[in-house]
Design an enzyme around this catalytic site. Structure first.
Site, short mmCIF file in Angstrom:
data_model
loop_
_atom_site.label_atom_id
_atom_site.label_comp_id
_atom_site.label_asym_id
_atom_site.label_seq_id
_atom_site.Cartn_x
_atom_site.Cartn_y
_atom_site.Cartn_z
N HIS A 1 -26.04 -4.22 43.55
CA HIS A 1 -26.85 -2.99 43.58
C HIS A 1 -26.52 -2.11 44.77
O HIS A 1 -25.94 -2.58 45.75
CB HIS A 1 -28.37 -3.28 43.54
N GLU B 1 -25.49 -6.31 52.03
CA GLU B 1 -26.28 -7.47 51.57
C GLU B 1 -25.35 -8.34 50.72
O GLU B 1 -24.56 -7.82 49.92
CB GLU B 1 -27.47 -6.99 50.72
N HIS C 1 -28.23 0.37 51.69
CA HIS C 1 -27.28 -0.75 51.71
C HIS C 1 -26.58 -0.91 50.37
O HIS C 1 -27.02 -0.36 49.36
CB HIS C 1 -27.95 -2.07 52.14
C1 LIG Z 1 -35.40 -7.26 48.59
C2 LIG Z 1 -33.97 -7.37 49.05
C3 LIG Z 1 -33.04 -7.53 47.85
O1 LIG Z 1 -32.31 -6.63 47.44
O2 LIG Z 1 -33.10 -8.65 47.27
C4 LIG Z 1 -33.57 -6.17 49.93
O3 LIG Z 1 -32.65 -5.44 49.71
S1 LIG Z 1 -34.54 -5.99 51.33
C5 LIG Z 1 -33.92 -4.55 52.16
C6 LIG Z 1 -34.54 -4.40 53.52
N1 LIG Z 1 -34.11 -5.44 54.42
C7 LIG Z 1 -33.16 -5.26 55.36
O4 LIG Z 1 -32.63 -4.17 55.52
C8 LIG Z 1 -32.84 -6.45 56.23
C9 LIG Z 1 -31.71 -6.24 57.16
N2 LIG Z 1 -31.91 -5.07 58.02
C10 LIG Z 1 -32.16 -5.15 59.35
O5 LIG Z 1 -32.21 -6.24 59.92
C11 LIG Z 1 -32.40 -3.87 60.08
O6 LIG Z 1 -32.82 -2.88 59.16
C12 LIG Z 1 -31.15 -3.36 60.85
C13 LIG Z 1 -29.98 -3.08 59.90
C14 LIG Z 1 -30.72 -4.36 61.93
C15 LIG Z 1 -31.52 -2.03 61.50
O7 LIG Z 1 -32.61 -2.24 62.33
P1 LIG Z 1 -33.44 -0.98 62.94
O8 LIG Z 1 -33.93 -0.10 61.87
O9 LIG Z 1 -34.38 -1.58 63.93
O10 LIG Z 1 -32.39 -0.09 63.55
P2 LIG Z 1 -31.76 0.08 64.96
O11 LIG Z 1 -32.40 1.26 65.53
O12 LIG Z 1 -31.70 -1.18 65.75
O13 LIG Z 1 -30.33 0.43 64.41
C16 LIG Z 1 -29.14 0.16 65.06
C17 LIG Z 1 -28.13 1.15 64.50
O14 LIG Z 1 -27.92 0.87 63.11
C18 LIG Z 1 -28.17 2.05 62.34
N3 LIG Z 1 -28.75 1.65 61.05
C19 LIG Z 1 -29.98 1.15 60.84
N4 LIG Z 1 -30.16 0.90 59.54
C20 LIG Z 1 -29.01 1.27 58.91
C21 LIG Z 1 -28.58 1.27 57.57
N5 LIG Z 1 -29.38 0.84 56.60
N6 LIG Z 1 -27.35 1.71 57.27
C22 LIG Z 1 -26.53 2.15 58.28
N7 LIG Z 1 -26.88 2.18 59.58
C23 LIG Z 1 -28.11 1.75 59.89
C24 LIG Z 1 -29.11 2.87 63.19
O15 LIG Z 1 -29.03 4.22 62.85
C25 LIG Z 1 -28.58 2.59 64.57
O16 LIG Z 1 -27.44 3.36 64.81
P3 LIG Z 1 -27.28 4.32 66.08
O17 LIG Z 1 -27.51 3.39 67.25
O18 LIG Z 1 -25.86 4.82 65.98
O19 LIG Z 1 -28.33 5.36 65.90
CO LIG Z 2 -31.08 -5.10 48.29
#
Ligand SMILES: C[C@@H](C(=O)O)C(=O)SCCNC(=O)CCNC(=O)[C@H](O)C(C)(C)COP(=O)(O)OP(=O)(O)OC[C@H]1O[C@@H](n2cnc3c(N)ncnc32)[C@H](O)[C@@H]1OP(=O)(O)O
Ligand SMILES: [Co+2]
Length: 134
Positions: free
Chosen positions: A7, A130, A79
């Site tokens: 996805h 992912e 993502h």
């Molecule tokens: C249900 C399941 C499924 O499908 O089965 C799902 O999908 S759950 C979908 C939701 N779950 C997840 O996303 C889990 C994994 N995600 C995470 O752990 C977090 O969202 C992070 C990716 C680590 C981002 O964390 P946070 O929002 O606290 O951001 P941060 O301020 O530390 O971000 C660090 C840098 O990464 C960038 N950044 C943040 N999110 C981003 C994204 N989605 N795509 C690209 N860049 C991204 C920020 O702009 C920043 O860049 P700059 O420093 O350059 O400004």
């Molecule tokens: Co997902």
């Protein structure tokens, strides 16, 4: 190692409006909202002939998509999810290449009832990845 595109996820500021737009303007097959408390999101899956779109909306105060929506108030591609056969082997291989596995590093059960892991966007050309074991 990676297989099919499972996805593409889009973070949206209004889940009902986005679902309705995909249903009526784009004529897509749109599912019902699904709360995923372990992931801090509510998801709506849209079935396309060759893949799925996952609309994402924050669930709870510490949702991992809160920061993304603050930076992108009108939403955006959040993502991509690639399928793998063996998520533990994939994780261990990726760690050896220096990629950062997010969270505890242990897979969680995703929206399809299968194990998932996330890889840091800064290690993949600015794209959050992912992995889902199918
Ligand atoms: C249900 C399941 C499924 O499908 O089965 C799902 O999908 S759950 C979908 C939701 N779950 C997840 O996303 C889990 C994994 N995600 C995470 O752990 C977090 O969202 C992070 C990716 C680590 C981002 O964390 P946070 O929002 O606290 O951001 P941060 O301020 O530390 O971000 C660090 C840098 O990464 C960038 N950044 C943040 N999110 C981003 C994204 N989605 N795509 C690209 N860049 C991204 C920020 O702009 C920043 O860049 P700059 O420093 O350059 O400004
Ligand atoms: Co997902």
């Amino acid at each position: 190692m990676i297989g099919r595109l499972n996805h593409v996820a889009i973070a949206v500021p209004d889940l009902e409006a986005a679902s309705e737009q995909y249903r009526s303007a784009l004529g897509a097959k749109v599912g019902a909202p699904q709360d995923e408390p372990d992931h801090g999101v509510t998801v709506v899956f849209i079935e396309l002939p060759n893949t799925k779109i996952e609309l994402l909306y924050p669930l709870g105060d510490d949702s991992p998509i809160n920061g993304f929506l603050e930076k992108n108030p009108s939403g955006g591609i959040h993502h991509v999810c690639y399928e793998v056969d063996d998520i533990i082997a994939a994780r261990d291989h990726l760690k050896e290449t220096g990629a950062r596995v997010l969270g505890s590093g242990e897979p969680k059960i995703g929206a399809h009832g299968k194990p998932v892991l996330f890889l840091h966007p800064k290690d993949f050309n600015g794209c959050l990845v992912e992995l889902e074991q199918v």
